[in-house]
Design a protein around this motif. Structure first.
Motif, PDB file in Angstrom:
ATOM      1  N   GLY A   1     -29.377 -48.291  21.415  1.00  0.00           N
ATOM      2  CA  GLY A   1     -28.368 -49.191  20.832  1.00  0.00           C
ATOM      3  C   GLY A   1     -28.965 -50.128  19.786  1.00  0.00           C
ATOM      4  O   GLY A   1     -30.148 -50.019  19.434  1.00  0.00           O
ATOM      5  N   TYR A   2     -28.143 -51.023  19.316  1.00  0.00           N
ATOM      6  CA  TYR A   2     -28.543 -51.880  18.185  1.00  0.00           C
ATOM      7  C   TYR A   2     -29.764 -52.742  18.524  1.00  0.00           C
ATOM      8  O   TYR A   2     -30.836 -52.582  17.928  1.00  0.00           O
TER       9      TYR A   2
ATOM     10  N   ILE B   1     -30.881 -41.617  16.727  1.00  0.00           N
ATOM     11  CA  ILE B   1     -31.655 -42.866  16.615  1.00  0.00           C
ATOM     12  C   ILE B   1     -33.074 -42.654  17.171  1.00  0.00           C
ATOM     13  O   ILE B   1     -34.052 -43.229  16.676  1.00  0.00           O
ATOM     14  N   LEU B   2     -33.193 -41.753  18.164  1.00  0.00           N
ATOM     15  CA  LEU B   2     -34.518 -41.469  18.736  1.00  0.00           C
ATOM     16  C   LEU B   2     -35.449 -40.888  17.674  1.00  0.00           C
ATOM     17  O   LEU B   2     -36.639 -41.216  17.632  1.00  0.00           O
ATOM     18  N   ASP B   3     -34.909 -40.010  16.808  1.00  0.00           N
ATOM     19  CA  ASP B   3     -35.737 -39.437  15.736  1.00  0.00           C
ATOM     20  C   ASP B   3     -36.161 -40.525  14.741  1.00  0.00           C
ATOM     21  O   ASP B   3     -37.282 -40.516  14.235  1.00  0.00           O
TER      22      ASP B   3
ATOM     23  N   THR C   1     -36.558 -53.327   8.560  1.00  0.00           N
ATOM     24  CA  THR C   1     -36.801 -53.309   7.106  1.00  0.00           C
ATOM     25  C   THR C   1     -36.979 -51.895   6.559  1.00  0.00           C
ATOM     26  O   THR C   1     -36.801 -51.676   5.363  1.00  0.00           O
ATOM     27  N   SER C   2     -37.298 -50.946   7.403  1.00  0.00           N
ATOM     28  CA  SER C   2     -37.424 -49.551   6.949  1.00  0.00           C
ATOM     29  C   SER C   2     -36.074 -48.992   6.502  1.00  0.00           C
ATOM     30  O   SER C   2     -36.024 -47.991   5.786  1.00  0.00           O
ATOM     31  N   GLY C   3     -34.993 -49.598   6.972  1.00  0.00           N
ATOM     32  CA  GLY C   3     -33.655 -49.058   6.681  1.00  0.00           C
ATOM     33  C   GLY C   3     -33.324 -47.828   7.521  1.00  0.00           C
ATOM     34  O   GLY C   3     -32.316 -47.165   7.294  1.00  0.00           O
ATOM     35  N   LEU C   4     -34.168 -47.530   8.502  1.00  0.00           N
ATOM     36  CA  LEU C   4     -33.960 -46.310   9.303  1.00  0.00           C
ATOM     37  C   LEU C   4     -33.096 -46.547  10.537  1.00  0.00           C
ATOM     38  O   LEU C   4     -32.524 -45.610  11.094  1.00  0.00           O
ATOM     39  N   ILE C   5     -33.050 -47.775  11.016  1.00  0.00           N
ATOM     40  CA  ILE C   5     -32.152 -48.096  12.132  1.00  0.00           C
ATOM     41  C   ILE C   5     -31.432 -49.414  11.840  1.00  0.00           C
ATOM     42  O   ILE C   5     -31.915 -50.240  11.043  1.00  0.00           O
ATOM     43  N   GLY C   6     -30.306 -49.595  12.490  1.00  0.00           N
ATOM     44  CA  GLY C   6     -29.518 -50.813  12.293  1.00  0.00           C
ATOM     45  C   GLY C   6     -28.315 -50.765  13.208  1.00  0.00           C
ATOM     46  O   GLY C   6     -28.283 -49.977  14.157  1.00  0.00           O
TER      47      GLY C   6
ATOM     48  N   ASN D   1     -28.365 -46.382   3.408  1.00  0.00           N
ATOM     49  CA  ASN D   1     -29.013 -45.188   3.973  1.00  0.00           C
ATOM     50  C   ASN D   1     -28.048 -44.401   4.853  1.00  0.00           C
ATOM     51  O   ASN D   1     -28.079 -43.189   4.893  1.00  0.00           O
ATOM     52  N   LEU D   2     -27.205 -45.134   5.545  1.00  0.00           N
ATOM     53  CA  LEU D   2     -26.241 -44.516   6.455  1.00  0.00           C
ATOM     54  C   LEU D   2     -25.270 -43.627   5.664  1.00  0.00           C
ATOM     55  O   LEU D   2     -24.862 -42.569   6.140  1.00  0.00           O
ATOM     56  N   ALA D   3     -24.936 -44.077   4.466  1.00  0.00           N
ATOM     57  CA  ALA D   3     -24.004 -43.322   3.622  1.00  0.00           C
ATOM     58  C   ALA D   3     -24.596 -41.952   3.270  1.00  0.00           C
ATOM     59  O   ALA D   3     -23.872 -40.989   3.047  1.00  0.00           O
ATOM     60  N   ASN D   4     -25.927 -41.867   3.220  1.00  0.00           N
ATOM     61  CA  ASN D   4     -26.572 -40.593   2.865  1.00  0.00           C
ATOM     62  C   ASN D   4     -26.900 -39.746   4.085  1.00  0.00           C
ATOM     63  O   ASN D   4     -27.552 -38.719   3.965  1.00  0.00           O
TER      64      ASN D   4
END
Ligand code: UD1
Length: 337
Positions: A12-13, A42-44, A187-192, A333-336
């Protein structure tokens, strides 16, 4: 050997950001999640960030037998219990769902901790327990007010459950963290934050509006008794919040003590200030309108942070501007995806 920390709701968040903070601090997080409000991919993302495969179990934390498997297979040092529902409006429509899940899962976790001799619990509570505060900044001594929603009441019951179990020695020690408003992303933009359907919370609504998913943001009321008339909240960057959990584990092992702490920045920002921060750091204009007040909203709240800072030897490092930048990076990032 690294200490193993069971992170319920770890996909989760707040859970996923805490998994990263745990890895960085030399703990070994183990995720238990049923993906009811999160996504397995999200695990990846966590693997990309931490360069590690995070051990994980697909399990509902109200399923005691299912969760028992984790306690049996792993030598768990501590549990950070995030797994819970958190949508206020939904809790009013479906209180049974909230009481069953939010209280039921904590009940199972504590029973299993007791059975397997796991001594350390960090629990996710909320500043919602204070209701409309009598004074600001609100400190931990402030009385607990009548809950505005089943969600809020479920947090109050969980806090009482923990203190009763501590008194009866069914639980060895616990740090309860009362979150203010978690915002931002790694900050990686990979999770949020990954809201399912229309977001209830302000920041995902802002980022979805900027991304064109929503036509405009409605600011809920501008005639509150605040400087610009909009509500005031204490927005804390999710990585600061994640770090507070790691410090809580360290504090419990150093002092052996149990305590309840506010986790906020100590600084209040209005809805319009949050919007302006987003616009400024991302060089964007946000389409927003002033609308009616949202029922159940409180006018203003922000945290007294001294006790948390002193106890946890922790301070926030990020600003609301940082959070707005990170939240927008994540949304793009989510949009892509
Ligand atoms: C809400 C819950 C709180 C819970 C938290 C979990 C209520 C009353 N409180 O906090 O108990 O712990 O979520 O995440 O629901 N706003 C707008 N337009 C929007 C969305 C929000 O103006 O579209 C305003 C709200 O009026 C509020 C502020 O933004 O002043 C923050 O709202 P939100 O993100 O929903 O958080 P809280 O209401 O503080």
């Amino acid at each position: 050997m690294k200490k193993k920390i069971l992170v319920t709701g770890g996909a989760g968040y707040i859970g996923s950001h805490t998994v990263i903070a745990l890895c960085e601090a030399g703990f070994e997080p183990i995720i238990a999640d049923n993906y009811s409000n999160s996504e397995p991919w999200i695990l990846d993302q966590l693997t990309k960030i931490t360069k590690k495969k995070i051990k994980n179990y697909t399990v509902d934390c109200t399923d005691k037998d299912g969760l028992k498997k984790v306690f049996k297979e792993e030598q768990i040092y501590g549990v950070i219990h995030f797994a819970a529902y958190k949508a206020v409006g939904e809790s009013v429509e479906n209180p049974l769902k909230y009481y069953q899940n939010n209280i039921g899962s904590l009940n199972c976790v504590i029973e299993l901790m007791n059975e397997y001799g796991v001594e350390n619990l960090v629990f996710s509570s909320s500043c919602t327990v204070y209701g409309e505060a009598d004074y600001l900044p609100v400190d931990e001594k402030h009385p607990i007010k009548k809950a505005e929603s089943p969600y809020g009441y479920s947090k109050q019951v969980c806090e009482t459950l923990i203190s009763d179990c501590l008194n009866s020695n069914q639980l060895t020690r616990a740090i309860t963290l009362r979150y203010f408003n978690p915002v931002g992303a790694h900050t990686s933009g990979l999770i949020g934050e990954l809201p399912i359907g229309t977001p209830n919370n302000l920041v995902p609504f802002i980022t979805q509006t900027a991304a064109g998913i929503r036509k405009y943001l409605t600011v809920f009321g501008n005639d509150y008794k605040t400087d610009d008339g909009t509500c005031i909240r204490d927005y804390i960057h999710v990585m600061d919040l994640a770090n507070a959990h790691v410090k809580a584990l360290n504090t419990m092992s150093e002092t052996g003590k149990s305590i309840t702490l506010n986790v906020g920045t100590g600084k209040g920002s209005s809805v319009l200030e949050a919007v302006q921060s987003f616009e400024k750091v991302n060089q964007l204009k946000l389409n927003y309108r002033i609308g009616p007040k949202r029922s159940g909203d409180i006018e203003q709240i922000y945290a007294a942070t001294e006790l948390a800072e002193k106890t946890l030897k922790w301070r926030t490092e990020y600003s609301i501007d940082d959070a707005m930048k990170d939240a927008w990076r994540w949304e793009k990032n989510l949009a892509n995806k």
